[in-house]
Structures are given as structure tokens and as C-alpha cells.
Design a protein around this motif. Structure first.
Motif, PDB file in Angstrom:
ATOM      1  N   ALA A  60      11.809  -7.285 -19.203  1.00 29.81           N
ATOM      2  CA  ALA A  60      10.833  -6.640 -18.746  1.00 29.81           C
ATOM      3  C   ALA A  60      10.951  -5.241 -18.837  1.00 29.81           C
ATOM      4  N   SER A  61      10.114  -4.092 -18.653  1.00 24.96           N
ATOM      5  CA  SER A  61       9.976  -2.674 -18.721  1.00 24.96           C
ATOM      6  C   SER A  61      10.802  -2.304 -17.590  1.00 24.96           C
ATOM      7  N   SER A  62      10.759  -2.445 -16.448  1.00 21.14           N
ATOM      8  CA  SER A  62      11.305  -1.750 -15.269  1.00 21.14           C
ATOM      9  C   SER A  62      11.586  -2.727 -14.096  1.00 21.14           C
ATOM     10  N   ILE A  63      12.287  -2.857 -13.559  1.00 22.10           N
ATOM     11  CA  ILE A  63      12.560  -3.651 -12.265  1.00 22.10           C
ATOM     12  C   ILE A  63      13.507  -3.216 -11.212  1.00 22.10           C
ATOM     13  N   VAL A  64      13.287  -2.931 -10.238  1.00 22.16           N
ATOM     14  CA  VAL A  64      14.145  -2.580  -9.041  1.00 22.16           C
ATOM     15  C   VAL A  64      13.801  -3.148  -7.828  1.00 22.16           C
ATOM     16  N   ALA A  65      15.042  -3.306  -7.054  1.00 22.18           N
ATOM     17  CA  ALA A  65      14.692  -4.169  -5.741  1.00 22.18           C
ATOM     18  C   ALA A  65      14.468  -3.500  -4.599  1.00 22.18           C
ATOM     19  N   ARG A  66      13.567  -3.869  -3.863  1.00 18.40           N
ATOM     20  CA  ARG A  66      13.320  -3.548  -2.561  1.00 18.40           C
ATOM     21  C   ARG A  66      14.324  -4.303  -1.608  1.00 18.40           C
ATOM     22  N   VAL A  67      15.128  -3.523  -0.857  1.00 15.49           N
ATOM     23  CA  VAL A  67      16.439  -4.544  -0.212  1.00 15.49           C
ATOM     24  C   VAL A  67      16.155  -4.513   1.430  1.00 15.49           C
ATOM     25  N   ASP A  68      15.171  -4.283   1.933  1.00 17.85           N
ATOM     26  CA  ASP A  68      15.358  -4.085   3.179  1.00 17.85           C
ATOM     27  C   ASP A  68      15.879  -5.506   3.853  1.00 17.85           C
ATOM     28  N   ARG A  69      15.187  -6.585   3.137  1.00 14.39           N
ATOM     29  CA  ARG A  69      15.544  -7.966   3.793  1.00 14.39           C
ATOM     30  C   ARG A  69      17.068  -8.255   3.856  1.00 14.39           C
ATOM     31  N   ILE A  70      17.765  -8.149   2.900  1.00 16.09           N
ATOM     32  CA  ILE A  70      19.193  -8.346   2.601  1.00 16.09           C
ATOM     33  C   ILE A  70      19.885  -7.497   3.702  1.00 16.09           C
ATOM     34  N   HIS A  71      19.716  -6.268   3.892  1.00 15.07           N
ATOM     35  CA  HIS A  71      20.220  -5.539   5.024  1.00 15.07           C
ATOM     36  C   HIS A  71      19.993  -6.070   6.211  1.00 15.07           C
ATOM     37  N   GLU A  72      18.722  -6.219   6.443  1.00 15.14           N
ATOM     38  CA  GLU A  72      18.385  -6.749   7.810  1.00 15.14           C
ATOM     39  C   GLU A  72      19.006  -8.049   8.158  1.00 15.14           C
ATOM     40  N   LYS A  73      18.581  -9.281   7.246  1.00 13.58           N
ATOM     41  CA  LYS A  73      19.157 -10.354   7.737  1.00 13.58           C
ATOM     42  C   LYS A  73      20.730 -10.760   7.540  1.00 13.58           C
ATOM     43  N   LEU A  74      21.402 -10.012   6.612  1.00 13.64           N
ATOM     44  CA  LEU A  74      22.803 -10.259   6.440  1.00 13.64           C
ATOM     45  C   LEU A  74      23.717  -9.342   6.906  1.00 13.64           C
ATOM     46  N   ASP A  75      22.944  -8.033   7.307  1.00 11.35           N
ATOM     47  CA  ASP A  75      23.737  -6.902   7.717  1.00 11.35           C
ATOM     48  C   ASP A  75      24.914  -6.625   6.675  1.00 11.35           C
ATOM     49  N   TRP A  76      24.327  -6.390   5.547  1.00 11.67           N
ATOM     50  CA  TRP A  76      24.979  -6.043   4.240  1.00 11.67           C
ATOM     51  C   TRP A  76      25.312  -4.505   4.069  1.00 11.67           C
ATOM     52  N   HIS A  77      26.510  -4.271   3.945  1.00 11.49           N
ATOM     53  CA  HIS A  77      26.946  -2.921   3.631  1.00 11.49           C
ATOM     54  C   HIS A  77      27.742  -2.796   2.406  1.00 11.49           C
ATOM     55  N   PRO A  78      27.062  -2.402   1.341  1.00 11.65           N
ATOM     56  CA  PRO A  78      27.653  -2.274  -0.175  1.00 11.65           C
ATOM     57  C   PRO A  78      28.808  -1.293   0.152  1.00 11.65           C
ATOM     58  N   GLN A  79      29.802  -1.467  -0.589  1.00  3.68           N
ATOM     59  CA  GLN A  79      30.849  -0.537  -0.803  1.00  3.68           C
ATOM     60  C   GLN A  79      31.226   0.138  -2.065  1.00  3.68           C
ATOM     61  N   TRP A  80      30.329  -0.243  -2.895  1.00  6.02           N
ATOM     62  CA  TRP A  80      30.505   0.359  -4.329  1.00  6.02           C
ATOM     63  C   TRP A  80      29.297   0.727  -5.107  1.00  6.02           C
ATOM     64  N   ASP A  81      28.313   1.111  -4.339  1.00  5.07           N
ATOM     65  CA  ASP A  81      27.077   1.738  -4.746  1.00  5.07           C
ATOM     66  C   ASP A  81      26.907   3.029  -5.255  1.00  5.07           C
ATOM     67  N   ASP A  82      27.634   3.104  -6.497  1.00  7.16           N
ATOM     68  CA  ASP A  82      27.835   4.130  -7.382  1.00  7.16           C
ATOM     69  C   ASP A  82      28.013   3.918  -8.844  1.00  7.16           C
ATOM     70  N   LEU A  83      26.978   4.363  -9.641  1.00  8.91           N
ATOM     71  CA  LEU A  83      27.161   3.801 -11.202  1.00  8.91           C
ATOM     72  C   LEU A  83      28.551   4.106 -11.810  1.00  8.91           C
ATOM     73  N   ASP A  84      28.864   5.372 -11.645  1.00  5.94           N
ATOM     74  CA  ASP A  84      30.219   5.766 -12.484  1.00  5.94           C
ATOM     75  C   ASP A  84      31.420   4.733 -11.699  1.00  5.94           C
ATOM     76  N   THR A  85      31.256   4.510 -10.705  1.00 10.09           N
ATOM     77  CA  THR A  85      32.255   3.698  -9.835  1.00 10.09           C
ATOM     78  C   THR A  85      32.477   2.305 -10.632  1.00 10.09           C
ATOM     79  N   ILE A  86      31.080   1.846 -10.956  1.00  6.89           N
ATOM     80  CA  ILE A  86      30.925   0.461 -11.492  1.00  6.89           C
ATOM     81  C   ILE A  86      31.427   0.534 -12.688  1.00  6.89           C
ATOM     82  N   VAL A  87      31.064   1.483 -13.785  1.00  2.00           N
ATOM     83  CA  VAL A  87      31.569   1.904 -14.916  1.00  2.00           C
ATOM     84  C   VAL A  87      32.997   1.519 -15.013  1.00  2.00           C
TER      85      VAL A  87
END
Length: 330
Positions: free
Chosen positions: A286-313
Motif C-alpha cells: 500500500a502507498s500510505s497507512i497510518v493508524a488511528r489509535v483512540d481505541r487502544i488508548h481508551e480500551k486498554l489504557d495503553w501508554h507507549p514508552q518508546w514512541d520515538d523513531l530514533d530510539t526505535i532505530v
């Protein structure tokens, strides 16, 4: 209570097994080791080498180990490969998932977490894409996962059974503690490939397609750190146990990076230029695909710790260096 993790020696599976073990959960891993590694999981975790299509083996594991939940990772994941050999993907991803569900129902396992994919969306018209848009996969890989989601929903309506289908976007990085990472030889994950090219494991990195309808012409993806994704699985299982309510949720950060932006991040982290070549688009991308993430935050109370591209790399690069240093079998 014991959790059966299929494909638990693989990339995302092993991170989730570590996350579960860190919380004191009892885990049994079922893996045929076709792409996974027995050393990737904690030594105290029971490993059964076998196939999820083996009904007799599944019944024995579930009954003797006291399994009350299944987290299902086992399957094939390479989109272009699925286009070339669709029947293999429908067999490995769909038929065998049906066999696993049947074993769960047959043995009274009520909670099932499924490793799904953003590929079920195809080329969505809405970006960021929410979970409730029409599902139009453009590859057999995506279709094989969508078929499994349909079976899960039908099974939940017919039986005392509930599920969480987590639709991954692009998974990258490695365990921040250096215990596991993406180790499969010939893996197609962009950040892994770029790190290997930097370290000389690959001679070059090829960019597939520069004519997409995106700002720089290359594909845009939502990259999620594998450790944050593992945490989402732990939370999803907790949700099933606590609410007895099924869930379908996107797993991403809600913003996209193009292939060229990712390669620039790798060059930024490494301080060196990458050997890049350019080629035509791959089948099924596919050309472009980005998530809408309201549901996972609301339903699971998910708080990502590593949301940074350079950190991932950085975490991915550290794992690749560790593989070279230890001369780990790839």
C-alpha cells in the motif's frame, strides 16, 4: 492460569513472552522454529516444538498445562511472498488458525489474542485509518488475516469465547534490555534491513517504489516499537479476562514516516550514509497507512514508552551489533 503463546520464539512473540514472564505469568510456547529461535525466550518458559495444525498436540498441551488463554503469533508475514504463493498463506495463516480456534473451543479456552495486521485495510481512503472502515486487503497476506478475524468473530458469537484482534502497523526495534530482537535471516523489516546494511551484513538497501502519492514518493508507514506492542498484548489479555468483551484495535502511534525519512533516521543515529538503491514497487504494498489509535488508548489504557523513531532505530541497531558480536545463528 497458564498462557499458550504460539510462535513465541519469533520476533514479536518472544518480546511478548518476556513481557508476560516479567509479570510473573506462567507461559508455554508452541513453535516449530521455522523462523524463531529457542534462545529468544526466557529459560524458565516451557517450549514445545510443534505445529499449530497438530490437533492432538494442541489438545495435549491445553489439558496437561492448564491453558486458560492463547496468544496467537504463528504464521507467515511477507506480503510479496503471499502474492506469489497465496495458497501457502491461506493454509498457514487461515486454515491452521481455524485449527487452533477449534482446539480452544474444544477444550474450554475462553480468551484468545490474535496477531492481526494493518494489511486488512489495503489502501484505506481515510488516514489515519480507524478500525471501522471497510476492510479491503490488497494481498493474500492481508486477506488471510482478515479471514481469521472473521472466524474469530463468528466463533465468539457461537461459543463461550472472546478475542482481541490487534492490527499491527509497522513493528520495529528490539528489547531495550537486549534480551531479544528481530533475528530472522533475510527479514524484510525496513529498519532491520537498514541496520544490516550499515553493518555490512547486506551490501545495500533497496527502496521499492518512488512514485507513490506521498510527499516524497515513497511509502508511508506508522512504526511502533516492538516492546510497546508486546505491552499491548499483555493489556489485551487483561482486558479479556476482566471484561469478557472482545476487542479489535489498531496498534500504532498515529503518525507516519516515509521510507526515505526512516533511512534518514538510521543515518542520523549511525552517523553514516547508507548504500541505497532504487527499484520498482513490490506487489501488494500500500502507498500510505497510518493508524488511528483512540481505541487502544481508551480500551486498554495503553501508554507507549518508546514512541520515538530514533530510539526505535537505536534499539534495533544495538540488537544487530549484539548478533554480530555473539555470532548468533541468524
Amino acid at each position: 492460569m497458564t498462557i499458550l503463546v504460539t510462535g513465541g520464539c519469533g520476533y514479536i512473540g518472544s518480546h511478548t513472552v518476556w513481557a508476560l514472564a516479567d509479570r510473573g505469568e506462567t507461559v508455554v510456547v508452541l513453535d516449530n522454529l521455522s523462523t524463531g529461535f529457542d534462545w529468544a525466550i526466557p529459560p524458565e518458559v516451557t517450549l514445545v516444538r510443534g505445529d499449530i495444525g497438530d490437533a492432538t498436540l494442541l489438545d495435549r498441551i491445553i489439558t496437561t498445562q492448564g491453558i486458560d488463554a492463547i496468544i496467537h503469533f504463528a504464521g507467515s508475514i511477507i506480503v510479496p511472498e503471499s502474492v506469489v504463493d497465496p495458497l501457502a498463506y491461506y493454509y498457514n495463516n487461515t486454515v491452521k488458525s481455524r485449527d487452533l480456534m477449534a482446539a480452544a473451543v474444544r477444550n474450554g479456552v475462553e480468551n484468545f489474542v490474535f496477531s492481526s495486521t494493518a494489511a486488512v485495510y489495503g489502501n484505506p481512503e481515510v488516514i489515519p485509518v480507524p478500525e471501522d472502515v471497510p476492510l479491503r486487503p490488497v494481498s493474500p497476506y492481508g486477506s488471510s488475516k482478515l479471514m481469521t478475524e472473521i472466524m474469530l468473530a463468528d466463533t465468539a458469537r457461537a461459543h463461550d469465547f472472546r478475542y482481541a484482534a490487534l492490527r499491527y502497523f509497522n513493528v520495529a526495534g528490539a528489547d531495550p534490555k537486549g534480551r531479544t530482537g528481530q533475528s530472522t535471516k533475510g527479514a524484510t523489516h525496513l529498519i532491520k534491513v537498514a541496520c544490516e546494511a550499515h553493518l555490512g551484513v547486506r551490501s545495500e538497501i533497496q527502496v521499492f517504489g518512488t512514485d507513490y502519492d506521498t510527499p516524497d514518493g515513497t511509502g508511508v508507514r506508522d512504526y511502533i516499537h516492538v516492546a510497546d506492542l508486546a505491552e499491548a498484548h499483555v493489556l489485551a489479555l487483561g482486558h479479556l479476562r476482566a471484561t469478557e468483551t472482545s476487542l479489535v484495535a489498531n496498534c500504532g502511534y498515529g503518525r507516519g514516516f516515509s521510507v526515505l525519512e526512516v533511512l534518514a533516521a538510521v543515518e542520523r543515529v549511525t552517523g553514516a550514509k547508507l548504500p541505497v538503491t532504487y527499484g520498482p514497487r513490490r506487489l501488494g504494498d500500500a502507498s500510505s497507512i497510518v493508524a488511528r489509535v483512540d481505541r487502544i488508548h481508551e480500551k486498554l489504557d495503553w501508554h507507549p514508552q518508546w514512541d520515538d523513531l530514533d530510539t526505535i532505530v537505536g534499539h534495533a541497531l544495538a540488537w544487530e551489533k549484539q548478533l554480530l558480536t555473539k555470532n548468533v545463528h541468524r
